[in-house]
Design a protein around this motif. Structure first.
Motif, short mmCIF file in Angstrom:
data_model
loop_
_atom_site.label_atom_id
_atom_site.label_comp_id
_atom_site.label_asym_id
_atom_site.label_seq_id
_atom_site.Cartn_x
_atom_site.Cartn_y
_atom_site.Cartn_z
N VAL A 65 1.50 -41.75 29.68
CA VAL A 65 2.71 -40.92 29.75
C VAL A 65 2.51 -39.60 29.05
CG1 VAL A 65 5.14 -40.79 29.08
CG2 VAL A 65 4.20 -42.93 29.95
N ASN A 66 1.84 -39.61 27.91
CA ASN A 66 1.56 -38.36 27.19
C ASN A 66 0.21 -38.49 26.50
OD1 ASN A 66 1.88 -39.31 24.35
ND2 ASN A 66 3.99 -39.67 24.98
N PRO A 67 -0.35 -37.37 26.05
CA PRO A 67 -1.70 -37.39 25.46
C PRO A 67 -1.74 -37.67 23.97
CG PRO A 67 -0.95 -35.14 25.69
CD PRO A 67 0.16 -36.01 26.22
N CYS A 68 -0.64 -38.12 23.39
CA CYS A 68 -0.56 -38.23 21.93
C CYS A 68 -1.41 -39.36 21.36
CB CYS A 68 0.90 -38.41 21.51
SG CYS A 68 1.94 -36.98 21.93
N THR A 69 -1.90 -40.26 22.20
CA THR A 69 -2.78 -41.33 21.72
C THR A 69 -4.25 -40.97 21.93
OG1 THR A 69 -2.65 -42.46 23.87
CG2 THR A 69 -1.06 -43.11 22.17
N TRP A 70 -4.52 -39.81 22.50
CA TRP A 70 -5.90 -39.41 22.73
C TRP A 70 -6.56 -38.98 21.42
CZ3 TRP A 70 -5.37 -35.68 27.54
CH2 TRP A 70 -4.81 -36.40 28.61
N PHE A 71 -7.84 -39.28 21.28
CA PHE A 71 -8.59 -38.80 20.12
C PHE A 71 -8.67 -37.28 20.15
CE2 PHE A 71 -11.17 -43.00 19.91
CZ PHE A 71 -10.12 -43.60 19.24
N HIS A 72 -8.65 -36.67 18.98
CA HIS A 72 -8.79 -35.22 18.79
C HIS A 72 -7.53 -34.45 19.19
CE1 HIS A 72 -12.96 -36.31 18.26
NE2 HIS A 72 -13.00 -36.77 19.49
N VAL A 73 -6.44 -35.18 19.48
CA VAL A 73 -5.16 -34.55 19.84
C VAL A 73 -4.10 -35.02 18.83
CG1 VAL A 73 -3.32 -34.39 21.56
CG2 VAL A 73 -5.72 -34.43 22.29
N THR A 74 -3.34 -34.08 18.29
CA THR A 74 -2.26 -34.40 17.35
C THR A 74 -0.93 -33.93 17.94
OG1 THR A 74 -3.76 -34.10 15.47
CG2 THR A 74 -1.39 -34.08 15.00
N ASP B 283 3.59 -33.80 17.45
CA ASP B 283 4.70 -33.85 16.50
C ASP B 283 5.62 -35.02 16.84
OD1 ASP B 283 6.20 -33.04 18.70
OD2 ASP B 283 6.42 -30.97 18.00
N SER B 284 6.74 -35.12 16.16
CA SER B 284 7.65 -36.25 16.35
C SER B 284 8.31 -36.24 17.73
CB SER B 284 8.74 -36.24 15.27
OG SER B 284 9.46 -35.02 15.30
N SER B 285 8.24 -35.11 18.43
CA SER B 285 8.79 -35.02 19.78
C SER B 285 7.73 -35.19 20.85
CB SER B 285 9.48 -33.66 19.96
OG SER B 285 10.56 -33.50 19.06
N ASN B 286 6.56 -35.64 20.43
CA ASN B 286 5.43 -35.87 21.34
C ASN B 286 4.91 -34.59 21.99
OD1 ASN B 286 5.25 -38.62 20.86
ND2 ASN B 286 6.68 -39.14 22.50
N HIS B 287 5.07 -33.47 21.33
CA HIS B 287 4.47 -32.23 21.78
C HIS B 287 3.11 -32.07 21.11
CE1 HIS B 287 7.97 -30.95 23.93
NE2 HIS B 287 8.72 -30.91 22.85
N VAL B 288 2.13 -31.61 21.86
CA VAL B 288 0.79 -31.41 21.32
C VAL B 288 0.80 -30.20 20.38
CG1 VAL B 288 -1.62 -30.89 21.87
CG2 VAL B 288 -0.30 -32.41 23.35
N THR B 289 0.41 -30.43 19.12
CA THR B 289 0.43 -29.35 18.13
C THR B 289 -0.97 -29.01 17.61
OG1 THR B 289 0.80 -30.97 16.35
CG2 THR B 289 2.75 -29.93 17.34
#
Length: 212
Positions: free
Chosen positions: A52-61, A63-69
């Motif tokens: 659904v989103n890339p937030c579980t990918w390694f090297h990707v961080t 925020d609390s809204s699941n936006h890539v920061t």
């Protein structure tokens, strides 16, 4: 009453789906990046576009809204090019791609990353000019472009970046003169060494791109 009930259902649906749509756009942008890169050591192996989103990918961080920061791919033995899709990461604050073998031109769309605080893409093979669109990165504090193959003059538009604290373009093929306005008044000369630059700009005497 029924009308209000239907309206509340629609609104709750929009509020529920919107973050997913946004992060899915970001996931698509990162997957497009992956498709442009060669990754012999599989550092991008976890980048699964079906999630659904890339937030579980390694090297990707995110925020609390699941936006890539944050994107941390420094010193990762990757090569290839960057594409305009990367500009879709509108919430990105840290872009770390240093010490790889990435080449081609720097996409002007990176100027769309309005929240960017730090861009470290030094130690690659980037060529062409520094995008003038970087002047839109009003939150930018660190811009390290050194040890590439960049050419052309230093865009005078960058003098409007009031929060810029570190700027390094040493060891490139830049020409013209060094800006003296805004934050450039405090950058050390080491940040500009090993180029074809003609020293600090002499306003009213020679064009800023003198020697290009």
């Amino acid at each position: 009453m029924a009308h209000l009930y239907r309206l509340s259902i629609v609104l709750s649906f929009i509020l529920t789906v919107s973050p997913s749509l946004s992060t899915n756009t970001e996931g698509n942008a990162l997957h497009a990046l992956r498709s442009r890169l060669s990754d012999p050591t599989n550092v991008l192996q976890s980048w699964d576009p079906t999630l659904v989103n890339p937030c579980t990918w390694f090297h990707v961080t995110c925020d609390s809204s699941n936006h890539v920061t944050r994107l941390d791919l420094g010193n990762s033995n990757i090569s290839g090019t960057l594409g305009p899709e990367l500009g879709e990461l509108r919430h990105l604050k840290y872009l770390e791609l240093y010490r790889n073998d990435i080449g081609g031109k720097i996409p002007k769309e990176l100027g769309n990353m309005k929240n960017l605080v730090s861009m470290d893409i030094y130690g690659n093979r980037f060529e062409g000019e520094i995008p003038k669109s970087f002047a839109m990165l009003k939150s930018l504090r660190f811009l390290r472009l050194n040890n590439n193959k960049l050419s052309g003059s230093i865009p005078r538009e960058l003098t409007t970046l009031k929060d810029l604290k570190v700027f390094d373009v040493s060891n490139n093929d830049l020409c013209g003169t060094i800006p003296v306005d805004g934050p450039f008044a405090s950058f050390p000369m080491e940040s500009f060494e090993n180029n074809k630059l003609n020293g600090p700009e002499l306003k009213g005497l020679v064009p800023y791109d003198f020697g290009c």
